[in-house]
Motif scaffolding. Structure first.
Motif, short mmCIF file in Angstrom:
data_model
loop_
_atom_site.label_atom_id
_atom_site.label_comp_id
_atom_site.label_asym_id
_atom_site.label_seq_id
_atom_site.Cartn_x
_atom_site.Cartn_y
_atom_site.Cartn_z
N GLY A 162 -4.13 7.81 2.82
CA GLY A 162 -3.54 7.15 1.66
C GLY A 162 -3.16 5.70 1.82
O GLY A 162 -2.46 5.15 0.97
N ARG A 163 -3.65 5.03 2.88
CA ARG A 163 -3.25 3.64 3.10
C ARG A 163 -4.45 2.82 3.56
O ARG A 163 -4.43 2.19 4.61
N ALA A 164 -5.50 2.82 2.76
CA ALA A 164 -6.76 2.19 3.16
C ALA A 164 -6.61 0.69 3.41
O ALA A 164 -7.10 0.17 4.42
N SER A 165 -5.95 -0.02 2.51
CA SER A 165 -5.86 -1.48 2.67
C SER A 165 -5.03 -1.85 3.89
O SER A 165 -5.37 -2.79 4.62
N LEU A 166 -3.95 -1.13 4.13
CA LEU A 166 -3.13 -1.39 5.31
C LEU A 166 -3.93 -1.09 6.57
O LEU A 166 -3.91 -1.88 7.54
N THR A 167 -4.63 0.03 6.59
CA THR A 167 -5.41 0.41 7.77
C THR A 167 -6.47 -0.64 8.07
O THR A 167 -6.70 -1.00 9.23
N ARG A 168 -7.12 -1.15 7.03
CA ARG A 168 -8.14 -2.18 7.25
C ARG A 168 -7.52 -3.41 7.91
O ARG A 168 -8.10 -3.99 8.84
N VAL A 173 -11.23 5.94 13.60
CA VAL A 173 -10.26 6.09 12.52
C VAL A 173 -10.47 7.48 11.92
O VAL A 173 -11.58 7.81 11.48
N VAL A 174 -9.42 8.28 11.92
CA VAL A 174 -9.51 9.65 11.42
C VAL A 174 -8.70 9.78 10.15
O VAL A 174 -7.50 9.50 10.13
N SER A 175 -9.35 10.22 9.08
CA SER A 175 -8.66 10.40 7.81
C SER A 175 -9.11 11.68 7.14
O SER A 175 -9.81 12.50 7.74
N VAL A 176 -8.70 11.83 5.89
CA VAL A 176 -8.93 13.08 5.17
C VAL A 176 -10.03 12.94 4.13
O VAL A 176 -10.82 13.86 3.91
N SER A 177 -10.10 11.79 3.47
CA SER A 177 -11.09 11.59 2.41
C SER A 177 -11.62 10.16 2.45
O SER A 177 -10.98 9.27 3.02
N PRO A 178 -12.78 9.92 1.85
CA PRO A 178 -13.33 8.55 1.82
C PRO A 178 -12.39 7.54 1.17
O PRO A 178 -12.36 6.37 1.56
N GLN A 179 -11.60 7.97 0.18
CA GLN A 179 -10.67 7.05 -0.48
C GLN A 179 -9.61 6.53 0.49
O GLN A 179 -9.11 5.41 0.33
N ASP A 180 -9.27 7.34 1.50
CA ASP A 180 -8.24 6.96 2.46
C ASP A 180 -8.69 5.83 3.38
O ASP A 180 -7.85 5.19 4.03
N VAL A 181 -9.99 5.62 3.47
CA VAL A 181 -10.51 4.61 4.39
C VAL A 181 -11.48 3.66 3.68
O VAL A 181 -12.36 3.07 4.31
N GLY A 201 -13.29 0.68 2.61
CA GLY A 201 -13.39 -0.66 3.14
C GLY A 201 -13.12 -0.77 4.64
O GLY A 201 -13.41 -1.81 5.24
N VAL A 202 -12.62 0.28 5.27
CA VAL A 202 -12.25 0.21 6.68
C VAL A 202 -13.49 0.08 7.57
O VAL A 202 -13.50 -0.64 8.58
N ALA A 203 -14.57 0.76 7.19
CA ALA A 203 -15.79 0.72 8.01
C ALA A 203 -16.37 -0.69 8.10
O ALA A 203 -17.12 -0.99 9.03
N GLU A 204 -16.02 -1.57 7.14
CA GLU A 204 -16.54 -2.94 7.15
C GLU A 204 -15.75 -3.86 8.07
O GLU A 204 -16.05 -5.05 8.17
N SER A 205 -14.74 -3.34 8.74
CA SER A 205 -13.97 -4.16 9.66
C SER A 205 -14.86 -4.75 10.75
O SER A 205 -15.85 -4.14 11.16
N SER A 206 -14.49 -5.92 11.23
CA SER A 206 -15.28 -6.60 12.26
C SER A 206 -15.31 -5.85 13.58
O SER A 206 -16.19 -6.09 14.41
N ASP A 209 0.31 1.63 10.87
CA ASP A 209 1.22 0.52 10.56
C ASP A 209 1.83 -0.07 11.83
O ASP A 209 2.95 -0.57 11.82
N PHE A 210 1.05 -0.05 12.92
CA PHE A 210 1.50 -0.65 14.17
C PHE A 210 0.69 -1.90 14.45
O PHE A 210 -0.54 -1.89 14.36
N VAL A 211 1.38 -2.99 14.80
CA VAL A 211 0.74 -4.25 15.15
C VAL A 211 0.97 -4.53 16.63
O VAL A 211 2.10 -4.84 17.05
#
Length: 294
Positions: free
Chosen positions: A9-15, A33-41, A43-48, A84-86
């Motif tokens: 449920g936090r795709a933009s934050l995870t990205r 990255v492990v999630s439950v549904s495509p909506q949860d991630v 844009g994440v796969a496009e990360s550098s 949410d860890f930096v």
């Protein structure tokens, strides 16, 4: 060095937090990255950093177990980050150095420069500023092999923890602790700690933003605050005195603050969850998995 991030449920934050791994002085060999549904991630796969996306049943323990099953024995070390860890830019480098400095070390957790879980949460920008300020301080450079801040621990903090994978043979996160898996880190790392040394270090740092969205609702978390501790005490992975302190502190906080609750905490929901758990305890029906049916 593998990095595992479980999210829902936090795709933009995870990205954003995944993108920050590109700043690491020791780049991860693989990011999962492990999630439950495509909506949860989305844009994440496009990360550098080109993370691999894995789907599993909802729940922190299930999701982390899916990653461990996928990794097998392919890595020497695995680091678990909350979404949410930096981490400080040298986090992974310092973790690797500490592991290599002592083969008896089986688990490491970094020192938190700030933890937003104790407030309404921190933004990515605020977390980055805190990390940068720490890096600029004169005592920020430390040799972990001679660092007096390398401290032994009985368990690790789940928002940032690294394990020597060989020490986790046959171990998995307990899926009887569903959803947020409250205290799953205590359970898992206590068992690993029986096989070697657990440490934390001031040379390994980061910021836990404590973002509120996507977390377990108040009533369910309140139930877990009682049920999970009782379950782990019976299992033998929660020190009785620690469990009693946690339970007492949470119940008192929920009771007192339910009169004037913080805007970002559902104190009344947590208190009601506490009450339901104690009722089930007296009837012999206490079960951490009950929150999935609430």
């Amino acid at each position: 060095m593998y990095v595992v991030v479980a999210t829902v449920g936090r795709a933009s934050l995870t990205r954003r937090t995944i993108d920050l791994l590109e700043r690491q002085t020791r780049r991860p060999d693989r990011v999962i990255v492990v999630s439950v549904s495509p909506q949860d991630v989305e844009g994440v796969a496009e990360s550098s950093v080109q993370p691999e996306i894995v789907f599993a049943g909802r729940g922190l323990c299930r999701q982390r177990n899916a990653a461990l099953d996928m990794i097998g024995d392919a890595a020497a070390f695995v680091t678990f980050f909350d979404d949410d860890f930096v981490p400080a830019p040298d986090y992974l480098e310092m973790v690797e150095r500490v592991f290599e400095s002592d083969p008896a070390i089986v688990g490491i957790t970094g020192d938190l420069l700030a933890d937003g879980i104790n407030s309404s949460g921190l933004s990515v920008e605020a977390a980055l500023a805190i990390v940068a300020a720490r890096a600029a301080s004169p005592d920020s450079q430390a040799d972990p092999q001679a660092d007096p801040a390398l401290r032994d621990r009985q368990a690790l903090y789940g928002c940032n923890m690294a394990i020597r994978l060989s020490a986790a043979t046959g171990l998995r996160f307990d899926e009887a602790l569903p959803l947020y898996g409250w205290q799953e880190d205590i359970d898992f790392t206590t068992q690993i700690g029986r096989r070697g040394r657990l440490v934390s270090s001031a040379s390994i740092t980061g910021v836990h933003m404590g973002v509120r969205s996507g977390r377990t609702p108040g009533k369910k978390l309140g139930y877990s605050q009682i049920a999970n501790i009782v379950y782990l005490k019976r299992k033998g992975t929660m020190q009785p005195r620690l469990g009693e302190r946690l339970m007492t502190a949470n119940v008192i906080a929920n009771l007192v603050r339910s009169l004037w609750p913080e805007a970002h905490v559902d104190r009344r929901g947590r208190l009601w969850g506490n009450v339901l758990a104690f009722a089930d305890l007296t009837r012999g029906k206490l079960d951490p998995r009950k929150i999935e049916r609430m």
